[in-house]
Design an enzyme around this catalytic site. Sequence first.
Site, mmCIF file in Angstrom:
data_model
loop_
_atom_site.group_PDB
_atom_site.id
_atom_site.type_symbol
_atom_site.label_atom_id
_atom_site.label_comp_id
_atom_site.label_asym_id
_atom_site.label_seq_id
_atom_site.Cartn_x
_atom_site.Cartn_y
_atom_site.Cartn_z
ATOM 1 N N HIS A 33 -3.718 3.330 2.138
ATOM 2 C CA HIS A 33 -2.806 4.070 1.248
ATOM 3 C C HIS A 33 -1.486 3.295 1.109
ATOM 4 O O HIS A 33 -0.398 3.846 1.296
ATOM 5 C CB HIS A 33 -2.562 5.489 1.778
ATOM 6 C CG HIS A 33 -3.783 6.344 1.717
ATOM 7 N ND1 HIS A 33 -3.970 7.305 0.747
ATOM 8 C CD2 HIS A 33 -4.912 6.362 2.470
ATOM 9 C CE1 HIS A 33 -5.143 7.891 0.931
ATOM 10 N NE2 HIS A 33 -5.733 7.345 1.973
ATOM 11 N N TYR A 299 -2.766 5.104 13.208
ATOM 12 C CA TYR A 299 -1.562 5.172 12.379
ATOM 13 C C TYR A 299 -0.372 4.581 13.122
ATOM 14 O O TYR A 299 0.496 3.942 12.540
ATOM 15 C CB TYR A 299 -1.278 6.616 11.936
ATOM 16 C CG TYR A 299 -2.273 7.130 10.908
ATOM 17 C CD1 TYR A 299 -3.591 6.708 10.930
ATOM 18 C CD2 TYR A 299 -1.911 8.020 9.915
ATOM 19 C CE1 TYR A 299 -4.516 7.159 9.994
ATOM 20 C CE2 TYR A 299 -2.830 8.476 8.968
ATOM 21 C CZ TYR A 299 -4.135 8.043 9.023
ATOM 22 O OH TYR A 299 -5.052 8.479 8.102
HETATM 23 C C1 HEM Z 1 -11.115 6.520 11.295
HETATM 24 C C2 HEM Z 1 -10.569 7.076 10.215
HETATM 25 C C3 HEM Z 1 -9.287 6.606 9.575
HETATM 26 C C4 HEM Z 1 -8.543 5.476 9.795
HETATM 27 C C5 HEM Z 1 -8.808 4.347 10.786
HETATM 28 C C6 HEM Z 1 -7.400 5.545 8.897
HETATM 29 C C7 HEM Z 1 -6.414 4.571 8.800
HETATM 30 C C8 HEM Z 1 -5.218 4.726 8.134
HETATM 31 C C9 HEM Z 1 -4.061 3.888 8.292
HETATM 32 C C10 HEM Z 1 -4.005 2.636 9.188
HETATM 33 C C11 HEM Z 1 -3.063 4.383 7.511
HETATM 34 C C12 HEM Z 1 -1.635 3.853 7.376
HETATM 35 C C13 HEM Z 1 -0.752 4.595 8.411
HETATM 36 C C14 HEM Z 1 0.690 4.170 8.390
HETATM 37 O O1 HEM Z 1 1.002 2.963 8.430
HETATM 38 O O2 HEM Z 1 1.574 5.062 8.364
HETATM 39 C C15 HEM Z 1 -3.601 5.539 6.831
HETATM 40 C C16 HEM Z 1 -2.906 6.304 5.935
HETATM 41 C C17 HEM Z 1 -3.428 7.421 5.306
HETATM 42 N N1 HEM Z 1 -4.662 8.002 5.545
HETATM 43 FE FE1 HEM Z 1 -6.041 7.368 6.857
HETATM 44 N N2 HEM Z 1 -7.471 6.694 8.162
HETATM 45 C C18 HEM Z 1 -8.601 7.380 8.542
HETATM 46 C C19 HEM Z 1 -9.044 8.587 8.074
HETATM 47 C C20 HEM Z 1 -8.405 9.333 7.116
HETATM 48 C C21 HEM Z 1 -8.841 10.617 6.667
HETATM 49 C C22 HEM Z 1 -10.067 11.396 7.175
HETATM 50 C C23 HEM Z 1 -7.945 11.020 5.731
HETATM 51 C C24 HEM Z 1 -8.008 12.356 5.022
HETATM 52 C C25 HEM Z 1 -7.044 13.239 4.985
HETATM 53 C C26 HEM Z 1 -6.938 9.983 5.576
HETATM 54 C C27 HEM Z 1 -5.852 9.988 4.710
HETATM 55 C C28 HEM Z 1 -4.791 9.099 4.742
HETATM 56 C C29 HEM Z 1 -3.601 9.221 3.914
HETATM 57 C C30 HEM Z 1 -3.331 10.260 2.821
HETATM 58 C C31 HEM Z 1 -2.749 8.169 4.294
HETATM 59 C C32 HEM Z 1 -1.349 7.890 3.745
HETATM 60 C C33 HEM Z 1 -0.332 8.654 4.597
HETATM 61 C C34 HEM Z 1 1.074 8.371 4.128
HETATM 62 O O3 HEM Z 1 1.364 8.605 2.934
HETATM 63 O O4 HEM Z 1 1.896 7.937 4.949
HETATM 64 N N3 HEM Z 1 -7.247 8.976 6.448
HETATM 65 N N4 HEM Z 1 -4.907 5.733 7.231
#
Ligand code: HEM
Length: 310
Positions: A33, A299
């Site tokens: 994202h 995260y």
């Molecule tokens: C093993 C599963 C997952 C991994 C490894 C993963 C990994 C990541 C990482 C590395 C980030 C960036 C975090 C940051 O730097 O602040 C991120 C952001 C995000 N992820 Fe995931 N994610 C996973 C599952 C999910 C799921 C199930 C959702 C559903 C709700 C999701 C929704 C998001 C969203 C919306 C963001 C952006 C958050 C923001 O705006 O700061 N992710 N994810």
Amino acid sequence: MEGNANVKPELASEAVNVIENVAGTYPGYRRAHARGYMYEGVFTPNGNASPLTVAAHLQDEAVPAIIRFSNSSPIPIHPDAISPVKGMAVKFQLPNGESSDLIAVTIPLFFAKTPEAFVDIADFFKSAKDGFPNLKDLAKILLKYPESKASLQMLKEMRSPASFSTCQYYSIHAFYFVNAEGRRQAIKYEWVPDAGLSMLAKEEVAKRHPEYLNEEMEERLKQGPVGFKLNIQIGGVNDPTDDSTIAWSEDKQVITVGHLMISNKIESFADHFLFDPTNIPEGIECSEDPILHFRHHAYAISYDRRTHNQ
Ligand code: HEM
């Protein structure tokens, strides 16, 4: 909120490394994202959640909120129209000075049941064109992880939205609401747009600017605030709370617990905000879902790298 004992934190750096290997490294950006836009708003609870939870922002007092809408791609220049899944992360500012995060996306199911499966499946996305793996790799994923089928099928059929404000967003994971008597109730969240649902027709996709969703929100907010209802689905005994690949039964009781009004954009390049799905207050608990607990660690690693300009 600490991670769950069954989740291996060391696998989290492997998960972030896999994403970097597949998509590349973009210093200062989130590892998923990557491109997003921040807004300010106010969340007003309606009291309907009070019998179920003592959470401060779900009683009767409005709280300020910070909202980040995002493109799901780990590549910051990826065009909005190409990766159809969008994110909506909300940070509620609680009356006691703490915060609580609610992170949701426009697809209701996840493709991996465990962190190990996530790392393995993410590697297959190396072959991905326009965010979707090629047919040979897709067949391999489905053979090894048949539970991924429902989510990948939805992903394939998704169309890009006309606006961030015309999507429904889902928490995917279950959480527990805990009330004053200590009673626990499994729930899932949904944000439902006041503007109704609106997606782009196929022929419109090519005509859109790579960052059309940002421009669209700027124009829309000039006309007035953008609203979303916050609904909760009430889980029943047969609805799994530990598996994000399985949908809950369809005849769920749904309760509206409040309303979010988004008023204006705030500067967001290389922001230092961290939205963490396990950052939740007294009155809400994480479910047993291992992916939910794992995200806390992944995260934190992404946050650490991007805030050290890696
Ligand atoms: C093993 C599963 C997952 C991994 C490894 C993963 C990994 C990541 C990482 C590395 C980030 C960036 C975090 C940051 O730097 O602040 C991120 C952001 C995000 N992820 Fe995931 N994610 C996973 C599952 C999910 C799921 C199930 C959702 C559903 C709700 C999701 C929704 C998001 C969203 C919306 C963001 C952006 C958050 C923001 O705006 O700061 N992710 N994810």
